[in-house]
Design a protein around this motif. Structure first.
Motif, short mmCIF file in Angstrom:
data_model
loop_
_atom_site.label_atom_id
_atom_site.label_comp_id
_atom_site.label_asym_id
_atom_site.label_seq_id
_atom_site.Cartn_x
_atom_site.Cartn_y
_atom_site.Cartn_z
N ASP A 146 0.82 -1.20 0.00
CA ASP A 146 0.00 0.00 0.00
C ASP A 146 0.86 1.26 0.00
N ALA A 147 2.05 1.17 0.58
CA ALA A 147 2.96 2.32 0.55
C ALA A 147 3.48 2.54 -0.87
N HIS A 148 3.87 1.45 -1.52
CA HIS A 148 4.27 1.46 -2.94
C HIS A 148 4.54 0.02 -3.33
N ARG A 149 4.01 -0.40 -4.45
CA ARG A 149 4.14 -1.81 -4.84
C ARG A 149 5.60 -2.22 -5.03
N LEU A 150 6.43 -1.28 -5.44
CA LEU A 150 7.83 -1.61 -5.62
C LEU A 150 8.53 -1.82 -4.27
N VAL A 151 8.08 -1.10 -3.24
CA VAL A 151 8.65 -1.32 -1.90
C VAL A 151 8.39 -2.75 -1.46
N ALA A 152 7.18 -3.24 -1.70
CA ALA A 152 6.86 -4.62 -1.35
C ALA A 152 7.74 -5.60 -2.11
N ASP A 153 8.02 -5.31 -3.37
CA ASP A 153 8.85 -6.20 -4.18
C ASP A 153 10.27 -6.29 -3.63
N VAL A 154 10.81 -5.17 -3.19
CA VAL A 154 12.20 -5.15 -2.71
C VAL A 154 12.32 -5.77 -1.33
N VAL A 155 11.42 -5.42 -0.44
CA VAL A 155 11.58 -5.77 0.97
C VAL A 155 11.16 -7.20 1.28
N SER A 156 10.18 -7.73 0.57
CA SER A 156 9.48 -8.93 1.03
C SER A 156 10.16 -10.25 0.73
N PHE A 157 11.26 -10.24 -0.03
CA PHE A 157 11.81 -11.51 -0.52
C PHE A 157 13.26 -11.70 -0.11
N LYS A 158 13.73 -12.93 -0.29
CA LYS A 158 15.07 -13.31 0.18
C LYS A 158 16.19 -12.67 -0.65
N GLY A 159 15.87 -12.29 -1.87
CA GLY A 159 16.90 -11.71 -2.73
C GLY A 159 16.30 -10.84 -3.81
N PRO A 160 17.15 -10.16 -4.57
CA PRO A 160 16.68 -9.26 -5.62
C PRO A 160 16.46 -10.01 -6.93
N HIS A 161 15.43 -10.87 -6.94
CA HIS A 161 15.14 -11.64 -8.15
C HIS A 161 15.21 -10.75 -9.39
N ILE A 162 15.85 -11.26 -10.42
CA ILE A 162 15.87 -10.52 -11.69
C ILE A 162 14.42 -10.31 -12.12
N ASN A 163 14.02 -9.05 -12.35
CA ASN A 163 12.61 -8.83 -12.64
C ASN A 163 12.30 -8.74 -14.13
N HIS A 164 13.34 -8.62 -14.96
CA HIS A 164 13.14 -8.84 -16.39
C HIS A 164 14.49 -8.97 -17.08
N LEU A 165 14.48 -9.65 -18.23
CA LEU A 165 15.62 -9.68 -19.13
C LEU A 165 15.14 -9.17 -20.48
N THR A 166 16.02 -8.49 -21.18
CA THR A 166 15.60 -7.74 -22.36
C THR A 166 16.48 -8.04 -23.57
N PRO A 167 15.96 -8.74 -24.57
CA PRO A 167 16.70 -8.87 -25.84
C PRO A 167 16.59 -7.60 -26.66
N ARG A 168 17.54 -7.41 -27.57
CA ARG A 168 17.58 -6.21 -28.42
C ARG A 168 17.02 -6.55 -29.80
N THR A 169 16.08 -5.75 -30.26
CA THR A 169 15.52 -5.93 -31.58
C THR A 169 15.94 -4.79 -32.51
N LEU A 170 15.90 -5.07 -33.80
CA LEU A 170 16.19 -4.04 -34.80
C LEU A 170 14.91 -3.37 -35.28
N ASP A 171 13.74 -3.87 -34.85
CA ASP A 171 12.46 -3.27 -35.26
C ASP A 171 11.43 -3.52 -34.17
N ILE A 172 11.38 -2.62 -33.20
CA ILE A 172 10.51 -2.82 -32.05
C ILE A 172 9.03 -2.71 -32.42
N ASP A 173 8.72 -1.92 -33.44
CA ASP A 173 7.33 -1.80 -33.86
C ASP A 173 6.81 -3.13 -34.40
N ALA A 174 7.67 -3.85 -35.14
CA ALA A 174 7.27 -5.15 -35.66
C ALA A 174 7.08 -6.15 -34.52
N VAL A 175 7.96 -6.12 -33.53
CA VAL A 175 7.81 -7.02 -32.38
C VAL A 175 6.52 -6.71 -31.63
#
Length: 460
Positions: free
Chosen positions: A207-236
């Motif tokens: 309720d304070a901030h959803r990101l605060v809950a994500d950081v504080v509530s768990f045993k570690g800083p789970h990777i929250n996304h991985l990002t490949p690089r595209t040459l045409d993001i509109d097509a993706v």
């Protein structure tokens, strides 16, 4: 580093591949996303052989399929300082300071990445790393509880800490130690479904901030996304629904252009995942939403002049329409963005001659008649030098916040006053962050010096 040590570039490449494999297993939609990006990139290059040849000439073609960036959120200064040491083993240093409070997210951040052009060509793995700012949370009692939880956790394995210290003491790691380091470091980024808090405390943090809950509530800083690089993001973006992936409504960053600039990003909605909270007597089932998939398209790195124009035009756009997380005003926002950014030059020559972007120079043609006293612009015009755009390797704070908020919901955007504190961040980091504009300017200057030296030798 001795001959028996594995290079930081190789350790980084191994770690990036291991991270990608782990995340693919944890978030299957990420694997679908990677396959889609590979197909779009192959199609783009098949229809644009000139771009393929350019990427080949610059040594950037092979890196694109391997390219990833990830993101983590840390809770304490100690965690951040140790993360700096961990990434240093892989040849990654903190570049840039990002204040996300300007967009309603209570963190400030840096990006750990390689900075040497040769290292970037081998593997440009980056990790956008944020540190929670409990000082921006109004509830004093909740801040104290959150700080107590964070101080009690240990996000690095003892073996990982030993290997970091060994790399620092000996100037590198052996083959066996490098293998062990990748395995041990990976544990820090792994998802843990067991929370460190009760569901009641989780709700207060949420309720304070959803990101605060994500950081504080768990045993570690789970990777929250991985990002490949595209040459045409509109097509993706257009093809994601056909792959069973629902994209966010608006691509973050500049609009689609003939000459891509900076960074454009999109993502799919974060997963809702089952969580086992500490018992509070009810043992009610719980869930958490944080991890998602993201795609990026990288363009020309802008000079301070170009960045200032970008920032001004983005502010003007958002004064007309600010994208909502539910996508309900997406068409209105995109129209405003395209209209406003018509003021940004969209051809390479203007961008170079008017000093909006950074370029890498290389010698071409017959240099025997070259007048080396001429300017870089004159040598390019005379066909003696070639100028290629330098790829932007960094991030955009408003775009990062937009990705966070689209996955956390509209309620995540809060009215924090802009509150940059670079000095405090660097104190917690234990080192200064590198200025990204200095890196690009040095890369441009070094390429021009080498090109002039090559021309001089040819004339001689």
């Amino acid at each position: 580093m001795t001959l028996s040590h594995i290079s930081p570039d190789e350790i980084r490449a191994r770690f990036a591949r291991a991270m990608s494999g782990m995340y693919r297993a944890e978030v299957p939609a990420y694997g679908t996303l990677v396959s889609l990006v590979a197909a779009v990139n192959a199609g783009t290059l098949a229809t644009d052989p000139a771009e393929k040849a350019r990427l080949d000439a610059l040594g950037e073609f092979d890196r694109i399929s391997e390219e990833r960036h990830g993101a983590i959120r840390l809770g304490t200064a100690e965690e951040l300082a140790t993360m700096r040491r961990l990434f240093a083993v892989m040849g990654m240093v903190p570049v840039g300071y990002y204040d996300l409070s300007v967009a309603g997210v209570p963190v400030h951040s840096t990006a750990f990445r390689p900075i040497d052009p040769a290292s970037l060509a081998k593997n440009p793995f980056r990790v956008f790393t944020s540190l929670l700012r409990l000082d921006l949370i109004a509830d004093e009692a909740l801040r104290a509880e959150a700080a107590e939880v964070l101080e009690a956790r240990r996000i690095y394995t003892p073996r990982c800490l030993d290997l970091i210290a060994k790399a620092e003491a000996e100037g590198g790691l052996s083959e066996a130690d490098a293998q062990a380091f990748v395995a041990e470091a990976l544990e820090t980024f792994r998802w843990h479904a067991e929370a460190n808090v009760t569901q009641a405390l989780y709700r207060r943090l949420h309720d304070a901030h959803r990101l605060v809950a994500d950081v504080v509530s768990f045993k570690g800083p789970h990777i929250n996304h991985l990002t490949p690089r595209t040459l045409d993001i509109d097509a993706v973006q257009a093809r994601m629904p056909g792959e069973g992936i629902a994209p966010k409504a608006v691509i973050e960053g500049p609009p689609s252009r003939k000459v891509p600039i900076l960074l454009r990003q999109t993502s799919f909605k974060a997963l809702e995942e089952a969580v086992d909270f500490l018992s509070d007597g009810t043992n009610a089932p719980g869930s958490h939403t944080a991890r998602f998939g993201e795609i990026e398209q990288r363009g020309l790195a802008l000079t301070p002049k170009g960045q200032a124009l970008y920032d001004r035009l983005l502010a003007e756009t958002r004064a007309k329409a600010t994208p909502k997380a539910d996508g309900s005003n997406a068409a209105e926002y995109v129209a405003a963005l395209e209209d406003t950014f018509a003021a940004f030059p969209d051809d390479l020559e203007t961008l170079r001659l008017e000093g909006y972007g950074y370029f890498r120079y290389s010698p071409v043609g017959d240099a025997t008649e070259a007048d080396l006293s001429r300017s870089a612009a004159e040598l390019v015009a005379a066909g003696m030098l070639r100028a290629d755009p330098i790829t932007y390797e960094d991030f955009l704070p408003v775009s990062a916040a937009g990705i966070f908020q689209s996955n956390l919901g509209d309620g995540a955007a809060q009215a924090f006053a802009a509150n940059p504190n670079r000095a405090r961040f660097e104190e917690d980091l234990g080192a200064p962050v590198t200025d990204l504009h200095q890196l690009y300017a040095e890369a441009e200057a070094a390429s021009l010096a080498r090109a002039r030296a090559d021309l001089a030798r040819a004339v001689a």
